[in-house]
Write a protein that holds these residues in place. Structure first.
Motif, short mmCIF file in Angstrom:
data_model
loop_
_atom_site.label_atom_id
_atom_site.label_comp_id
_atom_site.label_asym_id
_atom_site.label_seq_id
_atom_site.Cartn_x
_atom_site.Cartn_y
_atom_site.Cartn_z
N SER A 16 0.81 -1.22 0.00
CA SER A 16 0.00 0.00 0.00
C SER A 16 0.84 1.27 0.00
CB SER A 16 -0.93 0.00 1.22
OG SER A 16 -0.18 0.13 2.41
N VAL A 17 2.16 1.12 0.02
CA VAL A 17 3.07 2.27 0.09
C VAL A 17 3.70 2.48 -1.29
CG1 VAL A 17 5.19 3.11 1.18
CG2 VAL A 17 3.56 1.80 2.50
N PRO A 18 3.83 3.73 -1.74
CA PRO A 18 4.50 3.97 -3.02
C PRO A 18 5.94 3.44 -3.01
CG PRO A 18 3.49 5.99 -2.19
CD PRO A 18 3.35 4.96 -1.12
N ALA A 19 6.43 3.05 -4.17
CA ALA A 19 7.74 2.39 -4.27
C ALA A 19 8.87 3.25 -3.71
CB ALA A 19 8.02 2.04 -5.72
N ASP A 20 8.80 4.56 -3.88
CA ASP A 20 9.89 5.41 -3.41
C ASP A 20 9.87 5.64 -1.89
OD1 ASP A 20 7.54 6.91 -3.67
OD2 ASP A 20 8.65 8.78 -3.97
#
Length: 84
Positions: free
Chosen positions: A54-58
């Motif tokens: 659920s967290v953006p890749a960066d």
């Protein structure tokens, strides 16, 4: 599905732990510990995967650090605090 099954097994094991006393058989303790461990093995990886998904890749490095810090802190505090 794995999260629900693992959490249910952990809850069942904790309920079973609450029925143990000094007269309980060692076999009963071992079975309840195995049930708890199996539930944890099902719950933890699936839960971590859902969190990190659920967290953006960066931002995954920061999210992983926060998740691990919370997990380690909860593990440390869960030992002495219930004694009071």
């Amino acid at each position: 599905m794995f999260v629900s099954m693992g959490f249910s097994l952990k809850c069942g094991a904790l309920i079973w732990f609450s029925t143990l006393n000094e007269k309980s058989f060692l076999f009963t303790l071992l079975i309840s510990l195995m049930l708890f461990g199996f539930g944890l093995a099902l719950f933890a990886p699936a839960n971590s995967s859902m969190i990190m998904g659920s967290v953006p890749a960066d931002k995954r490095g920061v999210a992983s650090g926060i998740r691990n810090t919370i997990s380690q802190s909860a593990g440390v505090l869960s030992v002495p605090l219930p004694c009071y």
